[in-house]
Write a protein that holds these residues in place. Structure first.
Motif, short mmCIF file in Angstrom:
data_model
loop_
_atom_site.label_atom_id
_atom_site.label_comp_id
_atom_site.label_asym_id
_atom_site.label_seq_id
_atom_site.Cartn_x
_atom_site.Cartn_y
_atom_site.Cartn_z
N PRO A 21 -88.78 65.42 113.00
CA PRO A 21 -87.30 64.22 113.11
C PRO A 21 -86.60 64.83 112.61
CG PRO A 21 -89.71 63.21 112.34
CD PRO A 21 -90.21 64.75 112.64
N VAL A 22 -85.40 64.42 112.46
CA VAL A 22 -83.90 64.72 111.74
C VAL A 22 -83.66 64.82 110.07
CG1 VAL A 22 -81.86 65.13 111.76
CG2 VAL A 22 -82.84 65.11 113.63
N ASP A 23 -84.66 63.98 110.14
CA ASP A 23 -84.46 63.98 108.46
C ASP A 23 -85.42 64.55 107.64
OD1 ASP A 23 -82.82 61.35 108.21
OD2 ASP A 23 -84.97 59.70 108.14
N ALA A 24 -86.19 64.91 107.98
CA ALA A 24 -87.51 66.59 107.91
C ALA A 24 -86.82 67.10 108.24
CB ALA A 24 -88.88 65.78 108.35
N LEU A 25 -85.95 67.79 108.88
CA LEU A 25 -85.06 68.68 108.82
C LEU A 25 -84.26 68.75 107.35
CD1 LEU A 25 -84.62 69.50 112.64
CD2 LEU A 25 -86.39 70.58 111.74
N ALA A 26 -83.48 67.93 107.95
CA ALA A 26 -82.25 67.81 106.60
C ALA A 26 -82.81 68.27 105.36
CB ALA A 26 -81.99 66.25 106.69
N ALA A 27 -84.43 67.38 104.50
CA ALA A 27 -84.88 68.11 103.62
C ALA A 27 -85.30 69.22 103.44
CB ALA A 27 -86.10 67.17 103.77
N ALA A 28 -86.02 69.51 104.51
CA ALA A 28 -86.05 71.61 105.17
C ALA A 28 -84.90 72.80 104.78
CB ALA A 28 -86.47 71.64 106.24
N THR A 29 -84.09 71.77 104.82
CA THR A 29 -82.41 72.79 104.97
C THR A 29 -81.83 71.90 103.85
OG1 THR A 29 -81.24 71.47 106.75
CG2 THR A 29 -82.97 73.11 107.49
N ASP A 30 -81.80 71.40 103.29
CA ASP A 30 -80.38 70.94 102.51
C ASP A 30 -79.37 70.66 102.84
OD1 ASP A 30 -82.40 70.64 99.87
OD2 ASP A 30 -82.72 72.68 99.63
N LEU A 31 -79.63 69.91 104.16
CA LEU A 31 -78.22 69.38 104.65
C LEU A 31 -77.95 67.97 104.78
CD1 LEU A 31 -78.24 72.20 107.30
CD2 LEU A 31 -76.90 72.29 105.43
N PRO A 32 -77.08 67.95 104.90
CA PRO A 32 -76.72 66.51 105.38
C PRO A 32 -77.42 65.50 106.60
CG PRO A 32 -75.02 66.70 104.50
CD PRO A 32 -75.32 68.57 104.46
N PRO A 33 -77.85 64.55 107.28
CA PRO A 33 -79.17 64.43 108.31
C PRO A 33 -78.01 64.42 108.87
CG PRO A 33 -79.83 62.99 107.09
CD PRO A 33 -78.42 63.41 105.96
N GLU A 34 -76.90 63.43 108.99
CA GLU A 34 -75.64 64.17 110.20
C GLU A 34 -74.97 65.66 110.66
OE1 GLU A 34 -73.55 62.92 106.33
OE2 GLU A 34 -74.84 62.73 107.36
N THR A 35 -75.38 66.52 109.38
CA THR A 35 -74.73 67.95 109.71
C THR A 35 -75.62 68.37 110.91
OG1 THR A 35 -73.72 68.08 107.39
CG2 THR A 35 -74.12 70.21 109.05
N VAL A 36 -77.01 68.22 110.49
CA VAL A 36 -78.10 68.85 110.64
C VAL A 36 -78.23 67.86 112.75
CG1 VAL A 36 -81.03 68.41 111.61
CG2 VAL A 36 -80.00 68.66 109.10
N THR A 37 -77.79 67.46 112.74
CA THR A 37 -77.31 66.47 114.00
C THR A 37 -76.77 67.20 115.22
OG1 THR A 37 -78.61 64.35 113.48
CG2 THR A 37 -77.23 63.69 115.40
#
Length: 503
Positions: A21-37
């Motif tokens: 999930p995008v939220d999990a990637l955001a947590a792993a990369t320290d990036l905002p969810p919209e940036t990850v998306t």
């Protein structure tokens, strides 16, 4: 291979064995969810990842819903109190039943508005009955609330869920969940090595003045990337409806009236040939002022003429009411119970001077009544007041005016029902068909002003008049089933964001 920093981070955090999930990637990369998306969509265009999405629906109880799970639905508690009062055998006094039920404040109105709807019994003229065959244990709304608490899932139909939402007992939240998974090509590129490319996200004054803008690499914009949801303000649907009504009436040749919200009972009721001992003039139905309590100035000649009409009637066959008439009571101040107080002020010549026929006036203003709150009644509401002064007016002229007015809103099935008013004769109520429920709802009251009202005001020709409900017109045009969805503490914000007033 070179990629922007955010894309490199997402690519390295993604998994080839399962979607993340995008939220999990955001947590792993320290990036905002919209940036990850945004980075995920850009990587998908290069076939380095695959992006899938689904819509998750979450149903949760509101604070009010949790309270009713613990204490019971107000209508169920009212039914149980009614059984204790033996209302299943003989009607019981509504006040007594409410007193023993323990209901307070808004819970009383909620209980009364849902009691008959669910078949628990009937309410009529201050008395309440209980259906002995009703089964509160099988109440679908209560069952659904219990299931949400115990199991976290809804037990019941979509109709039950809609009812819980409308009552503000449950909330449905929809969210789009996106998941990212590495493709074979993405794995290959990672194994070969991916470097971070220096990119610029926006043009700055420094880049322009130095000339470096021509040499740097700009990041691409992805218009499909998630953005923060912003709910902008908009004109309230009732304000839109009010403006639409004004446009229609001005187009039909009417002029607008205005006047005080607080007025003397003289203008509100006495000038309408409303007897002072009429039930609607008690403190139960009106909002009187505590300070000041009375108006200072009233036109003496008009007061005498109105009092004479009340005591003696008008014309050879007039008899009046033969009931008490007190000038002190006529001077008492209150919130106007209808905007017809504006009509009496204008027709008497006190507001803008003498008006010569033919003339047409209207107002779209608030009125205030001490009513019981339900799906079609509020303590304060907007009334569409109007009148036409001319020679030889008839009921046909009045009906034709309504047909022309409502046709502007696509309503062409108006029905009329004879009615009694102290100030009009003949009189009739108007009804319209609700587009969703198919039920007939009252939308106005009208008639030809009586001679007993017009003669004291100095009017010697016919006047046809009406008071129409703006909120109920909005219900017919928008499909709202409950007037409290339009404004007040129970207003449906989602409905207000999307409801449209058509032109």
């Amino acid at each position: 291979m070179q990629l922007p920093e955010s894309q490199v981070a997402v690519l390295e955090a993604a998994n080839a064995d399962e979607a993340t999930p995008v939220d999990a990637l955001a947590a792993a990369t320290d990036l905002p969810p919209e940036t990850v998306t945004g980075a995920a969509f850009e990587l998908e265009e290069q076939e380095l990842v695959a992006v899938t999405e689904r819509v998750d629906e979450t149903i949760s109880l509101t604070n009010e819903g949790r309270t009713y799970v613990e204490d019971g639905l107000p209508e169920v508690r009212l039914y149980e109190a009614a059984l204790e009062a033996s209302a299943d055998a003989d009607p019981a006094q509504m006040g007594q039943v409410i007193g023993t039920s323990g209901l307070e404040g808004d819970e009383v109105d909620i209980a009364l508005s849902n009691y008959a709807r669910k078949g628990y019994g009937s309410i009529d003229s201050g008395e309440l009955t209980a259906d002995p065959d009703a089964d509160p244990a099988a109440d679908p709304e209560a069952t659904a609330l219990e299931s949400l608490v115990d199991e976290g899932t809804l037990e019941g139909s979509e109709d039950v869920l809609e009812q819980l939402e409308r009552r503000g007992l449950a909330e449905v939240t929809e969210s789009t969940v996106r998941e990212v998974e590495l493709t074979e090509q993405g794995v290959t590129e990672l194994m070969a090595g991916v470097e971070t490319a220096e990119t610029v996200g926006q043009v700055t004054p420094e880049l322009l003045t130095s000339g470096e803008w021509d040499e740097v690499e700009f990041a691409e914009y992805n218009v499909e990337a998630d953005a923060e949801t912003v709910e902008g303000g908009r004109v309230h649907v009732l304000r839109e409806m009010s403006e639409r009504v004004k446009d229609v009436l001005v187009g039909m040749g009417f002029e607008e009236m205005d006047g005080p919200h607080v007025d003397a009972d003289f203008w509100i009721n006495d000038c309408l040939f409303m007897p002072q001992d009429h039930p609607a003039r008690t403190h139960w139905d009106r909002f009187a002022l505590e300070q000041p309590t009375h108006i200072d100035d009233l036109p003496e000649d008009l007061v005498d003429a109105v009092e004479r009409a009340h005591r003696e009637g008008v014309g050879e066959d007039g008899e009046g009411y033969h009931s008490p008439w007190d000038e002190e009571f006529a001077r008492a101040l209150a919130l106007r119970g209808h905007t017809t107080s504006l009509s009496t002020r204008y027709l008497s010549g006190e507001e803008i001077g003498e008006i010569e026929p033919p003339a047409r006036f209207f107002s779209v203003e608030k009125a205030y009544r001490n009513d019981t709150l339900d799906a079609t009644h509020l303590l304060e509401f907007y009334q569409i007041e109007g009148w036409v002064m001319a020679e030889d007016l008839s009921v046909r002229d009045l009906m034709g005016t309504f047909e022309e007015f409502y046709a502007q809103f696509g309503i062409e099935d108006i029905r009329f029902k004879p009615h009694y008013n102290p100030y009009t004769e003949p009189s009739f109520e108007l009804f319209g068909t609700h587009p969703t429920t198919g039920e007939l709802i009252e939308i106005g009251n009208s008639g030809i002003f009586r001679e007993e009202m017009l003669e004291p005001l100095g009017v010697d020709c016919d006047v046809m008049a009406w008071g129409l409900a703006l909120e109920r017109l909005a219900m017919l045009t928008t499909g709202a089933e409950d007037i409290r969805d339009l404004h007040g503490t129970l207003a449906d914000l989602e409905f207000l964001r999307n409801a449209e007033v058509t032109y």
